[in-house]
Scaffold this active site. Structure first.
Site, PDB file in Angstrom:
ATOM      1  N   GLU A 244      36.567 132.584  41.100  1.00 43.78           N
ATOM      2  CA  GLU A 244      37.366 132.248  39.813  1.00 43.78           C
ATOM      3  C   GLU A 244      38.902 132.599  40.325  1.00 43.78           C
ATOM      4  O   GLU A 244      39.654 131.955  40.039  1.00 43.78           O
ATOM      5  CB  GLU A 244      36.839 133.511  38.923  1.00 43.78           C
ATOM      6  CG  GLU A 244      37.816 133.619  37.565  1.00 43.78           C
ATOM      7  CD  GLU A 244      37.259 134.358  36.461  1.00 43.78           C
ATOM      8  OE1 GLU A 244      36.182 134.779  36.558  1.00 43.78           O
ATOM      9  OE2 GLU A 244      37.882 134.372  35.286  1.00 43.78           O
ATOM     10  N   GLN A 281      76.050 124.943  45.077  1.00 44.96           N
ATOM     11  CA  GLN A 281      75.548 125.782  46.281  1.00 44.96           C
ATOM     12  C   GLN A 281      74.025 126.628  45.514  1.00 44.96           C
ATOM     13  O   GLN A 281      73.244 126.691  45.909  1.00 44.96           O
ATOM     14  CB  GLN A 281      76.260 126.656  46.800  1.00 44.96           C
ATOM     15  CG  GLN A 281      75.837 127.261  48.038  1.00 44.96           C
ATOM     16  CD  GLN A 281      76.562 128.355  48.841  1.00 44.96           C
ATOM     17  OE1 GLN A 281      76.889 129.075  48.059  1.00 44.96           O
ATOM     18  NE2 GLN A 281      76.830 128.185  50.024  1.00 44.96           N
ATOM     19  N   GLY A 366      41.105 139.064  36.226  1.00 41.19           N
ATOM     20  CA  GLY A 366      41.536 140.162  36.716  1.00 41.19           C
ATOM     21  C   GLY A 366      43.066 140.420  36.867  1.00 41.19           C
ATOM     22  O   GLY A 366      43.743 139.224  37.441  1.00 41.19           O
TER      23      GLY A 366
HETATM   24  C1  LIG Z   1      44.000 132.892  27.776  1.00 42.59           C
HETATM   25  C2  LIG Z   1      43.127 134.033  28.072  1.00 42.59           C
HETATM   26  C3  LIG Z   1      41.950 133.792  28.462  1.00 42.59           C
HETATM   27  C4  LIG Z   1      40.805 134.532  28.827  1.00 42.59           C
HETATM   28  N1  LIG Z   1      39.709 133.844  29.307  1.00 42.59           N
HETATM   29  C5  LIG Z   1      38.628 135.077  29.511  1.00 42.59           C
HETATM   30  C6  LIG Z   1      37.273 134.463  29.501  1.00 42.59           C
HETATM   31  O1  LIG Z   1      37.134 133.197  29.556  1.00 42.59           O
HETATM   32  N2  LIG Z   1      36.136 135.616  29.681  1.00 42.59           N
HETATM   33  C7  LIG Z   1      36.452 136.716  29.694  1.00 42.59           C
HETATM   34  O2  LIG Z   1      35.578 137.580  29.767  1.00 42.59           O
HETATM   35  N3  LIG Z   1      37.780 137.154  29.461  1.00 42.59           N
HETATM   36  C8  LIG Z   1      38.862 136.263  29.440  1.00 42.59           C
HETATM   37  N4  LIG Z   1      40.149 136.596  29.273  1.00 42.59           N
HETATM   38  C9  LIG Z   1      40.483 138.006  29.261  1.00 42.59           C
HETATM   39  C10 LIG Z   1      41.006 138.469  30.482  1.00 42.59           C
HETATM   40  O3  LIG Z   1      40.259 138.444  31.606  1.00 42.59           O
HETATM   41  C11 LIG Z   1      41.655 139.976  30.364  1.00 42.59           C
HETATM   42  O4  LIG Z   1      42.719 139.951  29.219  1.00 42.59           O
HETATM   43  C12 LIG Z   1      41.992 140.934  31.384  1.00 42.59           C
HETATM   44  O5  LIG Z   1      40.952 140.874  32.290  1.00 42.59           O
HETATM   45  C13 LIG Z   1      42.878 142.118  30.928  1.00 42.59           C
HETATM   46  O6  LIG Z   1      42.098 142.775  30.189  1.00 42.59           O
HETATM   47  P1  LIG Z   1      42.762 143.526  28.889  1.00 42.59           P
HETATM   48  O7  LIG Z   1      43.303 142.447  28.171  1.00 42.59           O
HETATM   49  O8  LIG Z   1      41.601 144.382  28.361  1.00 42.59           O
HETATM   50  O9  LIG Z   1      44.108 144.360  29.389  1.00 42.59           O
HETATM   51  P2  LIG Z   1      43.889 145.943  29.644  1.00 42.59           P
HETATM   52  O10 LIG Z   1      42.791 146.168  30.581  1.00 42.59           O
HETATM   53  O11 LIG Z   1      43.873 146.777  28.474  1.00 42.59           O
HETATM   54  O12 LIG Z   1      45.292 145.998  30.465  1.00 42.59           O
HETATM   55  C14 LIG Z   1      46.504 146.386  29.924  1.00 42.59           C
HETATM   56  C15 LIG Z   1      47.525 146.834  31.295  1.00 42.59           C
HETATM   57  O13 LIG Z   1      46.975 147.755  31.940  1.00 42.59           O
HETATM   58  C16 LIG Z   1      46.937 147.234  33.263  1.00 42.59           C
HETATM   59  N5  LIG Z   1      45.935 148.159  33.973  1.00 42.59           N
HETATM   60  C17 LIG Z   1      44.626 148.435  33.367  1.00 42.59           C
HETATM   61  N6  LIG Z   1      43.732 148.934  34.472  1.00 42.59           N
HETATM   62  C18 LIG Z   1      44.543 149.499  35.305  1.00 42.59           C
HETATM   63  C19 LIG Z   1      44.306 149.844  36.611  1.00 42.59           C
HETATM   64  N7  LIG Z   1      43.395 150.492  37.002  1.00 42.59           N
HETATM   65  N8  LIG Z   1      45.801 150.180  37.379  1.00 42.59           N
HETATM   66  C20 LIG Z   1      46.789 149.735  37.161  1.00 42.59           C
HETATM   67  N9  LIG Z   1      46.985 148.989  36.014  1.00 42.59           N
HETATM   68  C21 LIG Z   1      45.926 148.847  35.113  1.00 42.59           C
HETATM   69  C22 LIG Z   1      46.813 145.853  33.194  1.00 42.59           C
HETATM   70  O14 LIG Z   1      47.084 145.319  34.699  1.00 42.59           O
HETATM   71  C23 LIG Z   1      47.474 145.424  32.111  1.00 42.59           C
HETATM   72  O15 LIG Z   1      48.672 145.326  32.700  1.00 42.59           O
HETATM   73  C24 LIG Z   1      41.149 135.766  28.798  1.00 42.59           C
HETATM   74  C25 LIG Z   1      42.507 136.304  28.624  1.00 42.59           C
HETATM   75  C26 LIG Z   1      43.460 135.560  28.257  1.00 42.59           C
HETATM   76  C27 LIG Z   1      44.667 135.965  28.032  1.00 42.59           C
END
Ligand SMILES: Cc1cc2nc3c(=O)[nH]c(=O)nc-3n(C[C@H](O)[C@H](O)[C@H](O)COP(=O)(O)OP(=O)(O)OC[C@H]3O[C@@H](n4cnc5c(N)ncnc54)[C@H](O)[C@@H]3O)c2cc1C
Length: 381
Positions: A244, A281, A366
């Site tokens: 992925e 430039q 991720g």
């Molecule tokens: C357009 C779109 C399509 C998507 N499609 C899918 C899909 O098909 N299936 C699916 O399951 N999900 C999907 N997602 C979800 C996506 O994978 C998650 O939004 C993403 O993994 C982040 O999780 P969260 O939104 O809960 O953010 P959070 O986990 O709440 O994170 C918030 C912030 O905290 C930071 N953070 C969290 N933990 C840590 C750490 N340990 N160290 C440092 N920083 C950290 C993050 O990097 C981020 O900046 C999609 C999201 C979008 C926007």
């Protein structure tokens, strides 16, 4: 630069895919953006031409070709627009779970229609309360007789509206230690009692890509729809997330190349102070820097694709590629928009759409912060 994992067959395939996209995608893309969805007919047309899941074995309807063909598809779809990412998600992210962990019966039941586009797939991990911390999901699946009963909610699910088949990550053991050992994967089909769709989400970009909430309320899934073994879901996710991330990196690189190409043309034709903008430039240095980043990104990415196709462990390097290439593409989007001046902010120029589409690449699959957590961990930190 010669691309090591590609041969003449891949390039012929690219040519025919490009011809197909020029006829079936480019002319309609703006309308799909306005409609906020890609019609199902486009999926079946892709399927008819062999552009869905070509790496699936012939006995399940695929062409049994190597993964280089899938990489070509991801690149060419991205050249049309990032909103086609859901097709890459189906080809390279969701369907591979069935190929890798499905039983023979499950493969025969679903794979042929995944190849034709009659079945559109999605994967539901993220929940309103948790994304990065996957082991913290709250959706549960409880075995009652011959069925698991699923309760919970998922959000941000790509292909959520169209999906006929969703792989859903659930907790089957709330007391497992460590807690990720309690995660299992289920295949939930359209029309399963208790499975409904929530809102189609309104996004900053990727307008034609449908992204939705999914709701499971007493959803009854036959135990034959468990994917692989109970309690192994997290391990399966960790294995498949590598491809992925590679797909997201491929998309980011292709988007950067596309934005660069368009900007190079634009600055040669736009004049200011009696000469083309390309003669300043600052413009030259910006484009020289972008060209350097693009070349270096391409070299790293192509080597990584070749390693992935050879079955090597790419966990650390793919995390590097994912964060670095998506960050670079985001920066290039901003610089390309700037070089377009006011026109760059107008919808009639493609850079405007690219600028709003690209930032999500550093969030999904991720986040880039999580990529750095993985790299640091693998550095022994
Ligand atoms: C357009 C779109 C399509 C998507 N499609 C899918 C899909 O098909 N299936 C699916 O399951 N999900 C999907 N997602 C979800 C996506 O994978 C998650 O939004 C993403 O993994 C982040 O999780 P969260 O939104 O809960 O953010 P959070 O986990 O709440 O994170 C918030 C912030 O905290 C930071 N953070 C969290 N933990 C840590 C750490 N340990 N160290 C440092 N920083 C950290 C993050 O990097 C981020 O900046 C999609 C999201 C979008 C926007």
């Amino acid at each position: 630069m010669k691309r090591s994992f590609l041969n003449d067959d891949h390039e012929m395939f690219r040519k025919s895919l490009r011809k197909f996209l020029e006829k079936e995608a480019y002319p309609y893309y703006d309308q799909w953006e306005k409609d906020r969805i890609i019609p199902r007919s486009f999926w079946t047309k892709m399927g008819d031409q062999g552009f869905l899941c070509p790496d699936i074995e012939e006995k399940y309807g695929g062409s049994g070709v190597d993964w280089g063909f899938a990489a070509v598809i991801s690149e060419e779809l991205e050249r049309v627009g990032s909103g086609l990412i859901g097709i890459g998600l189906h080809n390279d992210i969701v369907v591979p779970y069935i190929t890798a962990y499905g039983t023979e019966e499950q493969k025969q039941r679903w794979l042929p229609r995944c190849v034709t586009g009659e079945i559109i797939t999605a994967i539901a991990m993220t929940e309103p309360g948790t994304g990065s911390d996957l082991a913290g999901i709250k959706t549960t699946a409880k075995l009652e007789g011959s069925h698991y009963i699923i309760n919970g909610q998922k959000t941000f699910i790509t292909n959520g509206i169209h999906a006929d088949l969703v792989i859903v990550a659930c907790k089957t053991d709330l007391h497992a230690k460590p807690k990720h050992k309690g995660v299992s994967l289920f295949v939930v089909e359209r029309d399963t009692p208790g499975f409904t769709r929530g809102r189609k989400l309104d996004k900053v970009g990727l307008h034609c890509q449908d992204t939705a909430e999914l709701i499971f309320e007493g959803c009854r899934v036959h135990k034959d729809n468990l994917l692989g073994e109970e309690g192994k879901g997290f391990t399966y996710l960790m294995e498949k997330l590598q491809q992925e991330r590679l797909v997201v990196a491929i998309g980011a690189q292709a988007a950067a190349e596309e934005m660069f190409k368009q900007t190079l043309n634009y600055v040669k034709s736009r004049e200011a102070f009696g000469r083309p903008v390309s003669q300043f430039q600052n413009t030259q240095f910006k484009l020289a820097e972008m060209a350097t980043d693009i070349e270096m990104g391409r070299a790293f990415l192509d080597a990584l694709i070749a390693e992935h196709m050879a079955g090597e462990n790419i966990v650390t390097k793919v995390s590097m590629a994912k964060w670095k290439l998506t960050d670079t593409a985001k920066r290039i989007a901003g610089e390309c928009m700037q070089l377009h001046g006011g026109y760059g902010y107008m919808e009639e120029y493609e850079i405007a759409r690219r600028y709003r589409d690209i930032p999500v690449a550093s969030i999904y699959a991720g986040t880039n912060e999580i990529m750095k957590v993985i790299i640091a961990k693998n550095l022994g930190l």
